[in-house]
Design an enzyme around this catalytic site. Structure first.
Site, PDB file in Angstrom:
ATOM      1  N   SER A 142       0.837  -1.205   0.000  1.00  0.00           N
ATOM      2  CA  SER A 142       0.000   0.000   0.000  1.00  0.00           C
ATOM      3  C   SER A 142       0.869   1.251   0.000  1.00  0.00           C
ATOM      4  O   SER A 142       1.552   1.538  -0.981  1.00  0.00           O
ATOM      5  CB  SER A 142      -0.959  -0.040   1.193  1.00  0.00           C
ATOM      6  OG  SER A 142      -1.860   1.047   1.157  1.00  0.00           O
TER       7      SER A 142
ATOM      8  N   HIS B 171      -8.926   0.670   1.351  1.00  0.00           N
ATOM      9  CA  HIS B 171      -8.824  -0.255   0.217  1.00  0.00           C
ATOM     10  C   HIS B 171     -10.173  -0.879  -0.133  1.00  0.00           C
ATOM     11  O   HIS B 171     -10.264  -2.050  -0.482  1.00  0.00           O
ATOM     12  CB  HIS B 171      -7.775  -1.330   0.496  1.00  0.00           C
ATOM     13  CG  HIS B 171      -6.405  -0.759   0.675  1.00  0.00           C
ATOM     14  ND1 HIS B 171      -5.683  -0.242  -0.374  1.00  0.00           N
ATOM     15  CD2 HIS B 171      -5.645  -0.584   1.782  1.00  0.00           C
ATOM     16  CE1 HIS B 171      -4.536   0.218   0.077  1.00  0.00           C
ATOM     17  NE2 HIS B 171      -4.483   0.028   1.378  1.00  0.00           N
TER      18      HIS B 171
END
Length: 392
Positions: free
Chosen positions: A171, A288
Site C-alpha cells: 500500500s 482499500h
C-alpha cells in the site's frame, strides 16, 4: 456546503499541492555533502539524471540510486547476486522507531529534510510519539523511516542496495518503492502522502467503517460470507453496504473491510462460513474499499501535479501484482492504491516465482515492523530463507 472530504482536500491540498511546483526544502546547506546536494536537487524537482555523483560519492535512494541503471545489460544475472526490497505500509509504525537511525548521518539528514517539507518534526514523532500523534501522522512517518532504513542497510550490508533488481511495497510502501526507483521525487511523494492521509481520514469520517483480519479453513466459503454480511447490513440508512476483501495477505488469511454492521456480522456468524478466528485491525476506516473512492479521486488529482517517470528498477505493484512499465502505469496504480485491494500474496508470487532449483535473491524487508517478512515466510519459505529484516 462543502463536505468534510472537500474541506480536507481544500485545506490540505491547496496549501500542499501548490508547493509541489514552487517550494524548495529549507535548512539544507548547499554543497555540504553529496547527500545534501542530491536532496537539494530532488527538492528543486531536477530531472532524474541531471546530477551524476562523482566516482565513489554517496548515491542516495530518492533518485541517484538508479542514475547508473544505463550500465545494466540484459545478460543473465545470478539471483544470488541481486537484492529485492520490501517497503512496509501503514500499521507498521510504533513509538521508538527510527532510534537506530540516529547513528546513520544520511538517515538523520533525511528526517531533517522531511521535517522542513511537512512542517513538523518527523524524527521526534517517530522516536518519542506520543502514540496518538504517531497514529495520526503514520503514513509520512513510515515512509520516511523505511527510506531511512535504506541507509542503515547500506552501512550494514555493503553493496546490497546497489544490487537491487526489484522492489515492492505494501500500500503506502509502494510510494516509498517508487521513490527508491526514481519514479517519484522525494518531496513530491512526501506531499502526496500527506494529502492521501488527510483524504483517507476525511472519507472515513464521512462514512464510518473498519477492517477485520480473518483466518480461514481450507473449505471456507468467503464469497458467500461477504454476500451474507452485505445483505444483513442493508437498512434504510445503508441501502448499499460494503464488505469486501481489502488485503490478500497469505493463503488462508485475508483482511476484510467495509461498513461496521457487515463486519459485526462476520465476527458473529463467520464460523459457519469457515472463519477460524478474526481480529480487528486498529484503523479508523474501511481502507482499500469502495468507501475510499472519493479519497482516490483526491490522489488522482494530486498526481497531475507530480513529475512521474518510468521506474529504473522493476517495481511490482500491489494493486495488480504486475510491474509498472512506464510513467502512465505508475500514475494509474498510485491512484488506485487508496481504494483497490492490496494483492500482497500475489505480488510476492510475482517477485519470487522461479524454478524450484533456482536460487533466490537477497530480500531486505525494511523497518519498521516485521510483518512483511513474516508474511513472506507463509507465501514462499525459500525466499524467506534468503531474507533479512532491517530493523530501525
Amino acid at each position: 456546503m462543502k463536505s468534510l472530504l472537500s474541506r480536507a482536500i481544500y485545506h490540505t491540498g491547496q496549501r500542499s499541492l501548490k508547493r509541489l511546483v514552487n517550494s524548495k526544502a529549507d535548512n539544507i546547506n548547499e554543497n555540504k555533502t553529496p547527500l545534501r546536494r542530491l536532496l537539494q536537487d530532488a527538492s528543486a524537482f531536477a530531472e532524474v539524471g541531471a546530477v551524476t555523483p562523482a566516482e565513489g560519492e554517496l548515491e542516495w535512494a530518492t533518485q541517484p540510486y538508479t542514475i547508473n541503471s544505463k550500465k545494466e545489460t540484459t545478460s543473465y544475472i545470478d539471483p544470488k547476486d541481486t537484492t529485492v526490497l520490501l517497503f512496509p505500509g501503514q500499521g507498521s509504525q510504533h513509538v521508538g522507531m527510527g532510534r537506530r537511525l540516529l547513528e546513520v548521518p544520511a538517515a538523520k539528514d533525511l528526517y531533517e529534510l522531511a521535517a522542513s517539507i511537512v512542517g513538523w518534526d518527523v524524527g521526534r514523532v517517530c522516536r518519542e510519539g506520543p502514540e496518538d500523534e504517531l497514529q495520526r501522522r503514520c503514513q509520512t512517518a513510515v515512509m520516511v523511516t523505511s527510506l531511512g532504513a535504506l541507509e542503515l542497510a547500506r552501512e550494514t550490508r555493503p553493496g546490497a542496495v546497489e544490487r537491487v533488481r526489484a522492489v515492492a511495497g505494501f500500500s503506502l510502501g509502494e510510494i516509498s518503492a517508487l521513490v527508491f526507483a526514481g519514479s517519484l521525487p522525494f518531496e513530491q511523494a512526501l506531499r502526496l502522502v500527506e494529502l492521501r492521509a488527510a483524504a483517507m481520514e476525511a472519507a472515513a469520517r464521512e462514512r464510518s467503517g473498519g477492517m477485520l483480519t480473518v483466518w480461514l479453513t481450507p473449505d471456507a466459503t468467503l464469497a458467500r460470507l461477504l454476500a451474507a454480511a452485505r445483505q444483513h447490513a442493508v437498512s434504510s440508512d445503508l441501502p448499499d453496504p460494503v464488505c469486501q476483501i481489502a488485503n490478500y495477505l497469505f493463503p488462508g488469511c485475508k483482511v476484510l473491510a467495509g461498513d461496521e454492521a457487515a463486519l459485526r456480522f462476520v465476527e458473529k456468524e463467520g464460523r459457519a462460513f469457515g472463519v477460524r478466528r478474526s481480529a480487528r485491525v486498529r484503523v479508523a476506516g474501511a481502507f482499500h474499499t469502495a468507501l475510499m473512492a472519493r479519497a482516490e479521486l483526491a490522489v488522482r488529482d494530486a498526481l497531475r501535479l507530480c513529475d512521474v517517470s518510468a521506474p529504473r528498477v522493476r517495481v511490482v505493484s500491489c494493486v495488480d501484482a504486475r510491474a509498472c512499465g512506464d510513467a502512465a502505469a505508475v500514475r494509474r496504480r498510485v491512484a488506485r492504491l487508496t481504494a483497490a485491494p492490496v494483492r500482497w500474496e500475489q505480488t510476492l508470487h510475482a517477485l519470487y516465482a522461479r524454478p524450484r532449483d533456482a536460487a533466490q535473491p537477497l530480500t531486505l524487508a525494511l523497518g519498521p515492523g516485521g510483518a512483511l517478512r513474516s508474511t513472506l515466510k507463509l507465501v514462499n519459505a525459500r525466499a524467506w530463507d534468503c531474507s533479512l529484516q532491517v530493523d530501525v
